[in-house]
Design an enzyme around this catalytic site. Structure first.
Site, short mmCIF file in Angstrom:
data_model
loop_
_atom_site.label_atom_id
_atom_site.label_comp_id
_atom_site.label_asym_id
_atom_site.label_seq_id
_atom_site.Cartn_x
_atom_site.Cartn_y
_atom_site.Cartn_z
N ASP A 184 0.89 -1.16 0.00
CA ASP A 184 0.00 0.00 0.00
C ASP A 184 0.93 1.22 0.00
O ASP A 184 2.11 1.12 0.38
CB ASP A 184 -0.95 0.00 1.21
CG ASP A 184 -2.12 0.97 0.99
OD1 ASP A 184 -2.03 1.82 0.07
OD2 ASP A 184 -3.11 0.90 1.73
C1 BGC Z 1 -4.86 3.42 -0.02
C2 BGC Z 1 -4.96 2.41 -1.14
C3 BGC Z 1 -4.73 3.11 -2.46
C4 BGC Z 1 -3.39 3.79 -2.42
C5 BGC Z 1 -3.06 4.52 -3.69
C6 BGC Z 1 -3.60 4.26 -0.07
O1 BGC Z 1 -3.69 5.32 0.81
O2 BGC Z 1 -4.91 2.75 1.22
O3 BGC Z 1 -6.20 1.77 -1.13
O4 BGC Z 1 -4.82 2.19 -3.51
O5 BGC Z 1 -3.38 4.75 -1.37
O6 BGC Z 1 -3.82 5.68 -3.82
#
Ligand code: BGC
Length: 769
Positions: free
Chosen positions: A238
């Site tokens: 993530d």
């Molecule tokens: C989120 C993810 C997301 C990623 C990219 C993170 O803060 O938890 O779900 O895909 O950012 O934007």
């Protein structure tokens, strides 16, 4: 950057030999927010990955990962809370195909979603983006969605692996969950999607799981994901989830996103040079990154296009299918909207300023946006609109107070049918933080009270991304239609449903509890001091509410429509389970017949729940193990057959660390929700006995229950026979002795004949090897 279309998987072994250590390390993190690294000298192109999950969020200009900066227009479908309420895998496939087409047309390799984390608490700020409190339902639907997206030649990222069930402290919280709960509740939706749909990528979560960051968790990322489930793709972090990068590479985290400005690449190089990280781990990670890049080339070479209007029409159809009709007294819905001016009034700022998606990284820039007010105007009806309450994000600035807006709406509603759009303001639901209560704003409730006192009939439409409490106000509504966050066509879809052009067909994928304190998980949500202990174990959602016997406002699986159904003719058959029966082999067949007993067509969703009365282990009273989706014409009957596999009937055994099937009674209940189960039957499952491994610390009762050790023990210790035989001896003494670890018997001198030597001999014959 190299031109796309020239890089193939066959090149990877050669390229791996030619890459320098520094280049290999660089491939394991992003080039920026959304791109992988390119290596021009070897013809390795960069590819773009982007959010997700219910629409494409491709930022063409300034980038961030919280949806703050604008992205290219894309169709915004209902978010997962709504999608899950359809209970319809076929529809998920179609939504997936559309999402995949848009991803491809925008030259993006991977759409970052879907998220299949369980709704442990209704307060989780990201529940709008997750499917359900039930792993079976979430897994079935997400697998179809992934299949649909990937059918277009682009990838998905199944997230957030794992045990990311709250936003509070999400970047460091240690989620402490016992092994059985992990296996039966928090992992199965991931397992289903991986084994069935092979997502190109899996995104690890920010949090720790039982003490170790998910981004460097060898058990999760390698043992379970790859070795047990056969995941063939790449694990991406993530955004910002990496803690110790070399440890992550060794654990199975292939790609770090976004770029870490070279910091972690240097750490990888250093760790390999120092002999702390085996280069083979790095090679495996690089290979998976390159495989993903190679896989994307065909689609990138021919991106194609998508039809904006067609996708909008699909979004509208889907939004009619996500809505759940919670209540409809005396057939209050549907309404005749074409009647006299003022016979129906529409009230609530949310009807003009739609709440159609949640905040954070999933925020899509919609190609169009339908409001209910706009949809009514398009139909040319004479239904007037009144805002009724203030909303921070209202599209039209209105200086009036809540009291003034309410007074105006109440006057207009007198003697009319009032359609009230209530729900949660945007600030209440977002990635990054959790809610602190289940309530809709007081101004909405007050409006409902006053309007319903003067209106002929009162219809409530709810716009919110996760369950809200209705217990304190639902008596004022004749009908309640839960719309969730309906995506860009949610407004027109809501009017289609109200007018009866479409019939509601959604069913609750999450329970609506009467109050927060009824939910066992709330006892330890969201934790403290950096730790959250999942003390309720298996008992989340309806499992917990059923186990404590709490009344609910609306149970999991519930949803009405404009017709009625009858469930009849339950037939349950079981096949004997042997050592040879495979995990996916059918063991129980459930047959029934569903009839549409009303006068319009509608969708029935028969649900099969399984319980294990008399089980030796803790169980929820019932668990969803199958469902069907069928559209029936008035008067039509259809036979439904569902099968339950060996795995469906198994539990995770914490002594053997595997799935086991307990022989004995299986209670099968079938109906329209988890609490409306008109059909039930009990059936005996014949399966190999589960014999507990015996040790010195097994109790006397456990020794006695063993088919060979039990008789041997009785024969050895004749003297104890009368006490050990519950029929013959003193019942209290029997219970006392039976509960004792057998090692205590000689130590406490309970029998002259049962010496430490006797025990040693028994252990020699029957003890755990
Ligand atoms: C989120 C993810 C997301 C990623 C990219 C993170 O803060 O938890 O779900 O895909 O950012 O934007």
């Amino acid at each position: 950057m190299t031109e796309t279309g020239t890089f193939a998987a066959a090149d990877i072994p050669r390229i791996l030999r030619e890459l320098t250590l520094e280049e290999k390390a660089s491939l394991c993190s992003g080039q920026d927010f959304w791109h992988t690294q390119a290596v021009d000298r070897l013809g390795i192109p960069a590819v773009m990955v982007t959010d997700g999950p219910h629409g494409l969020r491709k930022q063409a200009g300034a980038t961030d990962h919280l949806g703050l900066n604008a992205s290219v227009p894309a169709t915004c479908f209902p978010s997962a809370a709504g999608l899950a309420s359809t209970w319809d895998p076929q529809l998920m496939l179609r939504v997936g195909e559309a999402l995949g087409r848009e991803t491809r047309a925008n030259e993006v390799a991977v759409l970052l979603g879907p998220g299949v984390n369980m709704k442990r608490s209704p307060l989780c700020g990201r529940n709008f983006e997750y499917f359900s409190e039930d792993p079976h339902l979430a897994g079935e639907l997400a697998a179809a969605l992934v299949t649909g997206i990937q059918s277009q030649g682009v990838g998905t990222s199944l997230k957030h692996f794992a045990v990311n069930n709250q936003e509070t402290d999400r970047m460091r919280v240690d989620a402490r969950v016992d092994e059985r709960t992990l296996r039966e509740i928090y992992l199965p939706a991931f397992e289903t999607v991986i084994t069935r749909a092979q997502p190109w990528t899996v995104m690890c979560s920010y949090n720790k799981v039982n003490g170790t960051y998910a981004s460097q968790h060898p058990w999760l990322l390698t043992e379970v994901l790859r070795e047990e489930w056969g995941f063939e793709g790449l694990v991406v972090s993530d955004w910002g989830a990496v803690d110790d990068r070399p440890a992550g590479v060794a654990a199975g985290l292939d790609l770090e996103m976004p770029a870490s400005f070279g910091i972690n690449d240097a750490r990888i190089v250093e760790a390999v040079r120092a002999g702390d990280l085996d280069e083979a781990h790095l090679d495996a990670a690089v290979t998976r990154v390159l495989q993903m890049v190679a896989r994307a080339q065909a689609a990138l070479a021919e991106p194609g296009s998508f039809d904006v209007e067609q996708h909008h029409a699909l979004a509208r159809e889907v939004a009619t299918r996500t809505a759940v009709l919670l209540k409809n007294d005396d057939g209050a819905l549907p309404l005749d909207l074409e009647g006299a001016a003022g016979a129906v009034v529409l009230i609530g700022e949310l009807a003009r300023t739609p709440r159609y998606q949640g905040a954070g990284s999933s925020q899509v820039n919609p190609t169009r946006l339908d409001s209910m007010v706009g949809a009514l105007a398009e139909r040319g009806t004479a239904v007037p609109f009144f805002p009724g309450y203030r909303l921070a994000e209202a599209e039209v600035a209105d200086p009036r107070s809540d009291a003034e807006l309410r007074a105006e709406a109440v006057t207009a509603a007198r003697g009319a049918t009032a359609v009230l759009v209530l729900g949660l303001p945007a600030i209440d639901e977002s990635e990054g933080y959790d809610r602190t209560h289940l309530d809709i704003p007081a101004s909405h409730v007050e409006l409902l009270r006053e309007v319903s006192a003067v209106a002929e009939r009162t219809i409530v439409l709810l716009a919110n991304g996760a369950a809200v409490a209705v217990a304190d106000w639902e008596q004022h509504a004749d009908a309640i239609l839960e719309l969730w966050l309906g995506g860009q066509a949610g407004g027109s879809a809501a009017i289609d449903l109200v007018a009866g052009d479409a019939a509601p067909s959604g069913r609750l994928a999450e329970s609506i509890a009467r109050r927060l304190t009824d939910i066992p998980a709330q006892l330890s949500f969201p934790g403290e001091n950096g730790t959250v202990r999942y003390g309720e174990g298996l008992f989340i959602g309806y499992r917990g509410l059923d186990a404590v016997g709490a009344d609910v406002s609306y149970p999991f699986g519930h949803g009405l429509t404009y017709t009625s159904f009858e469930y009849a003719g339950l037939a349950v058959e079981a096949t004997e389970v042997t050592e040879q029966t495979g995990a996916r082999d059918a063991v129980v067949r459930v047959g029934l017949e569903v009839t549409n007993t009303g006068d319009r067509s509608g969708v029935a969703v028969p649900q099969v729940y399984v319980g294990r009365p008399g089980s030796a282990i803790a169980r929820a009273p019932r668990e969803l193990r199958g469902f069907a989706w069928l559209e029936l014409a008035p008067g039509e009957s259809r036979a439904v057959e569902l099968t339950l596999t060996r795995r469906d009937l198994s539990h995770w055994d914490v002594r053997r660390h595997e799935w086991v099937l307990e022989p004995g009674t299986v209670a099968v209940a079938v109906g329209a929700s988890s609490r409306d189960l008109p059909l039930s039957a009990e059936i005996e499952i014949v399966a190999p006995a589960l014999v507990a491994p015996l040790t010195a610390y097994s109790t006397v009762a456990e020794w006695l229950a063993h088919p060979e050790a039990g008789p041997a023990l009785m024969a050895e210790v004749e003297e104890l026979g009368t006490i050990l035989d519950p029929a013959a001896g003193d019942a209290a003494m029997h219970a006392f002795l039976a509960a004792m670890p057998i090692v205590k018997v000689p130590m406490m001198g309970l029998s002259r004949a049962f010496t430490t030597e006797t025990l040693a001999a028994l252990l020699q014959r029957f003890g755990e090897r």
